[in-house]
Design an enzyme around this catalytic site. Structure first.
Site, short mmCIF file in Angstrom:
data_model
loop_
_atom_site.label_atom_id
_atom_site.label_comp_id
_atom_site.label_asym_id
_atom_site.label_seq_id
_atom_site.Cartn_x
_atom_site.Cartn_y
_atom_site.Cartn_z
N GLU A 113 0.92 -1.39 0.07
CA GLU A 113 -0.07 0.08 -0.02
C GLU A 113 0.99 1.29 -0.16
O GLU A 113 1.78 1.45 0.83
CB GLU A 113 -0.78 -0.04 1.47
N GLU A 147 -11.50 2.14 6.60
CA GLU A 147 -10.53 2.37 7.25
C GLU A 147 -10.62 4.16 7.59
O GLU A 147 -9.60 4.82 6.86
CB GLU A 147 -9.13 2.27 6.75
#
Length: 264
Positions: free
Chosen positions: A145, A243
């Protein structure tokens, strides 16, 4: 194709529960069918029990990490000299993922603390190749990521072009890109075109509003009614990780789901 949302338990229900097992039960009680979790150091058996009792899907687990070391608290995958640690953390995370039937592990890169960036790139690439083999043996995938500097200053994996280059060098179909739209907007903007550019590499999505990382219906830079339609058109059929930092409380903030025309 309907989107499916998973509660990221690093961020959601933290105001009501200190343990991951407790947060799993809260997520289930409030309608979530899936969760994303950190490696549950010190409570693996309790988490396995909570997953079995609730029946929730663990859609993503983060690589185990060393909380005591400032450089390694965001992962070890790219950090030179930490190769043995990475292997042990990878093995532990895969073992736990098997117990909760999770097929996806976030291979957190770690912080760049000086020296030659090429050394980090070499370490990262080598460790990801090792991870690809270990994950394939367990029929799992790993994701990497890109994270923006405002959220995690000094994070090694800090751009989509760098990620694409690394993935090309690793050349393993089970190591893919995690596209967190909060980070993507900070790093590059132009979300729809950036997703088109990297579509073939993406294996997971996460969401939050920009710039304050709140719920997707909060006023901000991204129009999530448009973004969610783009994800549906994208053809992604996996879980979308929520998130974000609740603006008030997790439960109070869940109104965005129906407001934007979705269900959990």
């Amino acid at each position: 194709m309907a989107l499916k949302f998973a509660a990221n338990l690093n961020f959601l229900f933290t105001e009501r529960a200190t343990t991951i097992a407790e947060r799993i039960r809260l997520a289930h009680q409030n309608g979530f069918r899936a969760v994303e979790i950190p490696y549950p150091e010190g409570e693996t058996s309790d988490v396995v029990t909570a997953v079995k009792e609730t029946g929730v899907v663990v859609s993503l687990v983060n690589l185990a990490f060393d909380k005591s070391d400032d450089q390694l608290r965001f992962g070890s995958t790219s950090v030179p000299g930490s190769e043995k640690l990475f292997r042990s953390q990878l093995d532990a995370t895969i073992d736990f993922a098997r117990q909760v039937n999770c097929g996806k592990i976030h291979l957190t890169a770690g912080l760049f603390k000086g020296g030659q960036e090429s050394d980090y790139t070499k370490t990262y690439t080598s460790n990801l190749k090792i991870a690809a083999d270990s994950l394939r043996a367990s029929k799992m995938i790993g994701v990497i990521e890109p994270i923006n500097k405002y959220a995690v200053p000094g994070y090694y994996m800090n751009s989509y072009s760098k990620a694409a280059g690394i993935l090309a060098d690793v050349a393993a179909d089970n190591i893919q890109l995690l596209a967190d739209l909060y980070h993507l907007q900070h790093l590059h903007g132009n979300v729809s075109k950036t997703l088109e550019e990297y579509k073939a590499l993406i294996g997971h999505f996460q969401i939050a509003q920009v710039p304050h990382r709140h719920e997707p219906d909060v006023s901000g830079e991204l129009d999530y009614s448009f973004v969610f339609k783009a994800l549906q058109d994208f053809g992604y059929d996996g879980w979308v990780g929520c998130e974000y930092k609740p603006k008030t409380t997790t439960v109070e903030g869940l109104g965005w789901v129906s407001k934007l025309g979705y269900t959990l």
